[in-house]
Design a protein around this motif. Structure first.
Motif, PDB file in Angstrom:
ATOM      1  N   ASP A 211      17.212  36.270 -15.386  1.00 37.69           N
ATOM      2  CA  ASP A 211      15.924  35.681 -14.785  1.00 37.69           C
ATOM      3  C   ASP A 211      15.361  36.455 -13.506  1.00 37.69           C
ATOM      4  O   ASP A 211      15.059  35.869 -12.519  1.00 37.69           O
ATOM      5  CB  ASP A 211      16.086  34.115 -14.295  1.00 37.69           C
ATOM      6  CG  ASP A 211      14.564  33.610 -14.346  1.00 37.69           C
ATOM      7  OD1 ASP A 211      13.594  34.162 -14.638  1.00 37.69           O
ATOM      8  OD2 ASP A 211      14.720  32.368 -13.695  1.00 37.69           O
TER       9      ASP A 211
ATOM     10  N   TYR B 219      16.921  35.177 -10.236  1.00 38.77           N
ATOM     11  CA  TYR B 219      17.165  33.875 -10.015  1.00 38.77           C
ATOM     12  C   TYR B 219      18.313  33.087 -10.747  1.00 38.77           C
ATOM     13  O   TYR B 219      18.420  31.957 -11.055  1.00 38.77           O
ATOM     14  CB  TYR B 219      15.782  33.049 -10.575  1.00 38.77           C
ATOM     15  CG  TYR B 219      14.761  33.127  -9.392  1.00 38.77           C
ATOM     16  CD1 TYR B 219      14.738  32.261  -8.287  1.00 38.77           C
ATOM     17  CD2 TYR B 219      13.750  34.124  -9.464  1.00 38.77           C
ATOM     18  CE1 TYR B 219      13.718  32.524  -7.416  1.00 38.77           C
ATOM     19  CE2 TYR B 219      12.818  34.289  -8.399  1.00 38.77           C
ATOM     20  CZ  TYR B 219      12.721  33.442  -7.246  1.00 38.77           C
ATOM     21  OH  TYR B 219      11.811  33.775  -6.463  1.00 38.77           O
TER      22      TYR B 219
ATOM     23  N   PHE C 101      12.682  26.344 -19.859  1.00 38.75           N
ATOM     24  CA  PHE C 101      12.356  27.650 -20.621  1.00 38.75           C
ATOM     25  C   PHE C 101      12.716  27.478 -22.220  1.00 38.75           C
ATOM     26  O   PHE C 101      12.880  28.539 -22.877  1.00 38.75           O
ATOM     27  CB  PHE C 101      13.335  28.868 -19.988  1.00 38.75           C
ATOM     28  CG  PHE C 101      12.971  29.229 -18.686  1.00 38.75           C
ATOM     29  CD1 PHE C 101      11.691  28.962 -18.056  1.00 38.75           C
ATOM     30  CD2 PHE C 101      13.796  30.168 -18.239  1.00 38.75           C
ATOM     31  CE1 PHE C 101      11.522  29.150 -16.854  1.00 38.75           C
ATOM     32  CE2 PHE C 101      13.459  30.746 -16.741  1.00 38.75           C
ATOM     33  CZ  PHE C 101      12.175  30.007 -16.067  1.00 38.75           C
TER      34      PHE C 101
ATOM     35  N   PHE D 240      17.026  25.735 -16.831  1.00 39.40           N
ATOM     36  CA  PHE D 240      16.509  26.835 -17.288  1.00 39.40           C
ATOM     37  C   PHE D 240      16.914  27.635 -18.122  1.00 39.40           C
ATOM     38  O   PHE D 240      17.508  27.063 -19.263  1.00 39.40           O
ATOM     39  CB  PHE D 240      16.123  27.802 -16.121  1.00 39.40           C
ATOM     40  CG  PHE D 240      15.359  27.098 -15.107  1.00 39.40           C
ATOM     41  CD1 PHE D 240      13.883  26.945 -15.025  1.00 39.40           C
ATOM     42  CD2 PHE D 240      15.779  26.028 -14.186  1.00 39.40           C
ATOM     43  CE1 PHE D 240      13.098  26.252 -14.294  1.00 39.40           C
ATOM     44  CE2 PHE D 240      15.191  25.162 -13.245  1.00 39.40           C
ATOM     45  CZ  PHE D 240      13.691  25.431 -13.504  1.00 39.40           C
TER      46      PHE D 240
ATOM     47  N   ARG E 295      13.292  29.752   1.526  1.00 44.01           N
ATOM     48  CA  ARG E 295      12.420  29.000   0.465  1.00 44.01           C
ATOM     49  C   ARG E 295      13.603  28.585  -0.587  1.00 44.01           C
ATOM     50  O   ARG E 295      14.399  29.624  -1.171  1.00 44.01           O
ATOM     51  CB  ARG E 295      11.383  30.083  -0.049  1.00 44.01           C
ATOM     52  CG  ARG E 295      10.729  29.689  -1.181  1.00 44.01           C
ATOM     53  CD  ARG E 295      11.338  29.888  -2.754  1.00 44.01           C
ATOM     54  NE  ARG E 295      10.521  29.660  -3.739  1.00 44.01           N
ATOM     55  CZ  ARG E 295      11.112  29.773  -5.069  1.00 44.01           C
ATOM     56  NH1 ARG E 295      12.134  30.269  -5.181  1.00 44.01           N
ATOM     57  NH2 ARG E 295      10.139  29.517  -6.192  1.00 44.01           N
TER      58      ARG E 295
ATOM     59  N   ASP F   4      14.626  27.424  -4.177  1.00 48.58           N
ATOM     60  CA  ASP F   4      14.289  27.223  -5.429  1.00 48.58           C
ATOM     61  C   ASP F   4      14.245  26.030  -6.026  1.00 48.58           C
ATOM     62  O   ASP F   4      15.215  25.118  -5.856  1.00 48.58           O
ATOM     63  CB  ASP F   4      15.395  28.231  -6.384  1.00 48.58           C
ATOM     64  CG  ASP F   4      14.448  28.508  -7.786  1.00 48.58           C
ATOM     65  OD1 ASP F   4      13.455  29.228  -7.671  1.00 48.58           O
ATOM     66  OD2 ASP F   4      15.369  28.600  -8.695  1.00 48.58           O
ATOM     67  N   VAL F   5      13.268  25.544  -6.752  1.00 47.12           N
ATOM     68  CA  VAL F   5      13.365  24.269  -7.622  1.00 47.12           C
ATOM     69  C   VAL F   5      14.048  23.002  -7.140  1.00 47.12           C
ATOM     70  O   VAL F   5      14.898  22.417  -7.492  1.00 47.12           O
ATOM     71  CB  VAL F   5      13.966  24.376  -9.227  1.00 47.12           C
ATOM     72  CG1 VAL F   5      12.819  25.287  -9.922  1.00 47.12           C
ATOM     73  CG2 VAL F   5      15.359  24.819  -9.269  1.00 47.12           C
TER      74      VAL F   5
ATOM     75  N   GLU G  86      10.502  24.628  -3.267  1.00 52.11           N
ATOM     76  CA  GLU G  86       9.616  24.972  -4.056  1.00 52.11           C
ATOM     77  C   GLU G  86       9.592  23.500  -4.765  1.00 52.11           C
ATOM     78  O   GLU G  86      10.523  22.922  -5.392  1.00 52.11           O
ATOM     79  CB  GLU G  86       9.997  25.707  -4.978  1.00 52.11           C
ATOM     80  CG  GLU G  86       9.214  26.152  -6.192  1.00 52.11           C
ATOM     81  CD  GLU G  86       9.869  26.550  -7.382  1.00 52.11           C
ATOM     82  OE1 GLU G  86       9.059  27.518  -8.136  1.00 52.11           O
ATOM     83  OE2 GLU G  86      11.156  26.865  -7.603  1.00 52.11           O
TER      84      GLU G  86
ATOM     85  N   ARG H  24       5.062  35.747 -17.404  1.00 50.00           N
ATOM     86  CA  ARG H  24       5.096  35.843 -15.694  1.00 50.00           C
ATOM     87  C   ARG H  24       4.964  37.355 -15.345  1.00 50.00           C
ATOM     88  O   ARG H  24       4.679  37.899 -14.412  1.00 50.00           O
ATOM     89  CB  ARG H  24       6.175  35.221 -14.962  1.00 50.00           C
ATOM     90  CG  ARG H  24       6.193  33.755 -15.492  1.00 50.00           C
ATOM     91  CD  ARG H  24       7.295  33.142 -14.606  1.00 50.00           C
ATOM     92  NE  ARG H  24       8.432  33.239 -15.361  1.00 50.00           N
ATOM     93  CZ  ARG H  24       9.648  33.107 -14.858  1.00 50.00           C
ATOM     94  NH1 ARG H  24       9.836  32.067 -14.018  1.00 50.00           N
ATOM     95  NH2 ARG H  24      10.941  33.274 -15.485  1.00 50.00           N
TER      96      ARG H  24
ATOM     97  N   ARG I 255       3.589  40.081 -11.959  1.00 46.31           N
ATOM     98  CA  ARG I 255       4.719  40.601 -11.433  1.00 46.31           C
ATOM     99  C   ARG I 255       4.522  42.185 -11.368  1.00 46.31           C
ATOM    100  O   ARG I 255       5.709  42.884 -11.016  1.00 46.31           O
ATOM    101  CB  ARG I 255       6.178  40.310 -11.725  1.00 46.31           C
ATOM    102  CG  ARG I 255       6.021  38.787 -11.942  1.00 46.31           C
ATOM    103  CD  ARG I 255       7.364  38.229 -12.462  1.00 46.31           C
ATOM    104  NE  ARG I 255       7.832  36.792 -12.155  1.00 46.31           N
ATOM    105  CZ  ARG I 255       8.837  36.170 -12.796  1.00 46.31           C
ATOM    106  NH1 ARG I 255       9.689  36.870 -13.449  1.00 46.31           N
ATOM    107  NH2 ARG I 255       8.824  35.142 -12.658  1.00 46.31           N
TER     108      ARG I 255
END
Ligand code: GLC
Length: 528
Positions: free
Chosen positions: A58, A61, A143, A162, A196, A198-199, A261, A385, A389
């Motif tokens: 990912d 990630y 996902f 995910f 930051r 994530d999730v 997030e 996505r 990017r």
């Protein structure tokens, strides 16, 4: 005030910012090379999407070593050099912290998976199958498909919100918490200015693993994950204790920032500031990504958000990121400048996504070029996505100045017109508007610190004031193509037009009304 309340944040997707070693993938020395550009743009802090060792299922990630830099991006020495160079130019650096899941290649998971008796078994979420066969419950992966992966060797399932290659950690286990807190300290000691996360709303799941209920609003053709309401798999009450734990680590160091997030409606988002503001400093507010681009809808959203904020909580706004279609494709080319003005004049910390400042568009990705695992897993739902990017467009040369080699994702085909070099030279470009708006935000306290007062939201006009003792500005945005005359509210006296999205008008005198062209936005100084 804290630095991050006055700051403009800028997200870099490192794979796509600047390649320095000719492998078609952006890297840390590439970012160092472009720091002067960021300093000139006027942003205060960079958030880097993950740069840690990862099998890249990912694109970072999925982390297999939280305290080492993936060689694709450079070395720890390159990271330290980036941190020093950024700090020397007055830029803070925020890292992406991914605590919800690791890679399935992480040594913790390898050990966890090895046997039911493994010392790390309980570091992840292992369950027996349902009594009649099949996964333990009905939870879905964001996902696509079931969120449970069967492991034949140990005859149990593990949970992954995910990809199956991203097993979720078990945050109920104190050893997991300690280990993750230590990875935060590792980077904070090195000098990073915050994270930051994530999730963050996924971090803890229902202890009883109850089935999620069906979503009554689900319509055929929607993303399969939407079939259920993720009531028991996300946004659990216990998550706030976990976040408080992360915040306590942040607070061991002076002036560090914790961003979370969170994709939730603004009323739910408010809880992520934590009890007595002991949670995230800034739970990311993505609501502008999902609101129709209409004056009334946006004004109503701002009101709801302002009303939902707990006492003392600092707002923030986001217009783009590496998971959502580019701004231009949502609001249309003609509105990009108005969107910039909105983002940079609302109350609270704005976050820009790399390339939005030059108006990069969602790139078309041919089927054979798809890289995003989400799109590969659930094709046909518009999840892809990759299009947001693509490589940063620096100039009109080969590969848009991003790399000397073929980039990992194609450069968007508008790069000859839409690039930094060209826009830098054009006073009326979007890039120069961003520069002017950021500079204005720095000099007008009303914009960085003032209260928000709604004035009008009718037809295509959205108008509001930003007010603080001794400084007052009026923002009027025309969200449509028709010219319109806006009357300055009774009892207020306008002075100068500080900035228009049409650069030629800056500095004009304003009387009791202002004529706006279609798609024009203005910031006007008011008498205090
Ligand atoms: C976050 C990231 C996204 C990633 C997902 C799983 O939503 O922003 O890019 O795929 O988490 O880690």
């Amino acid at each position: 005030m804290h630095w991050w309340q006055r700051a403009v944040l800028y997200q870099i997707y490192p794979r796509s910012f600047q390649d320095s070693n000719g492998d078609g993938v952006g890297d840390l020395p590439g970012i160092v090379r472009r720091l002067p550009y960021l300093a000139e743009l006027g942003v205060d802090a960079l958030w880097l999407s993950p740069i840690f060792v990862s099998p890249m299922a990912d694109f970072g990630y999925d982390i297999s070593d939280y305290t080492a830099i993936d060689p694709l991006f450079g070395s720890m020495r390159d990271f330290d050099a980036l941190l020093d160079a950024a700090h020397a130019q007055g830029l803070k650096v925020l890292l992406d912290f991914v605590p919800n899941h690791t890679s399935d290649q992480h040594p913790w998971f390898v050990e966890s998976r090895a046997s039911r008796q493994s010392a790390k078994r309980d570091w992840y979420i292992w369950r027996n199958g349902a009594p009649n066969g099949g996964p333990p419950n009905n939870w879905l992966s964001e996902f696509g498909g079931s969120a449970w992966q069967f492991d034949a060797a140990t005859d149990q399932y593990y949970y992954h919100a995910f990809l199956a290659a991203q097993p979720d950690l078990n945050w109920r286990n104190p050893q997991v918490r300690d280990a993750m807190h230590d990875t935060m300290r590792f980077w904070l000691r090195r000098g990073v200015d915050g994270f930051r996360v994530d999730v963050i709303w996924h971090l803890i799941k229902d202890e009883a693993f109850r089935d999620n209920p069906p979503n009554p609003d689900f319509r055929d053709g929607e993303m399969p994950y939407r079939r259920l309401l993720p009531l028991y798999s996300t946004d659990r009450p216990e998550v706030h204790d976990i976040i408080q734990g992360l915040r306590a680590v942040i607070d061991e160091f002076p002036e560090r920032l914790l961003i979370g997030e969170v994709y939730l409606p603004v009323e739910r988002l408010a809880a992520y500031y934590g009890r007595d503001l002991s949670g995230a400093h800034l739970p990311f507010n993505f609501s502008l990504l999902e609101t129709p681009w209409q004056a009334r809808a946006i004004a109503a959203l701002i009101d709801r958000y302002e009303a939902a904020l707990p006492d003392g909580a600092w707002p923030n706004w986001v217009l783009g990121n590496h998971d959502r279609p580019r701004l231009a494709s949502r609001v249309g080319d003609a509105q990009m400048a108005v969107a910039a003005m909105l983002l940079l004049t609302l109350r609270g910390t704005p976050t820009l996504y790399y390339g939005d400042e030059i108006g990069m568009r969602q790139a078309a990705i041919a089927p054979g070029q798809v890289r995003d695992p989400w799109e590969k897993n659930v094709p046909g739902f518009g999840a892809g996505r990759d299009g947001c990017r693509t490589p940063m467009q620096w100039d009109g040369g080969a590969h848009a100045g991003f790399s000397v080699a073929e980039p990992w994702l194609p450069v968007s085909d508008d790069f000859a017109a839409c690039n930094v070099a060209r826009e830098s030279a054009d006073p009326s470009s979007l890039l120069n508007l961003y520069r002017r708006l950021i500079a204005l935000r720095r000099t007008r306290v009303a914009l960085s610190q003032g209260d928000y007062r709604p004035l009008a939201a009718a037809c295509d006009i959205l108008a509001y004031e930003r007010v603080v003792a001794g400084d007052r500005v009026l923002v009027v945005l025309n969200l449509g193509p028709q010219p319109i005359v806006y009357r300055v509210p009774a009892g207020t006296t306008a002075e100068n037009l500080l900035i228009s999205t049409d650069s030629g008008r800056d500095g004009q005198k304003v009387a009791d009304s202002i004529a706006l062209r279609g798609h024009e936005g203005v910031v006007i100084e008011l008498c205090v």
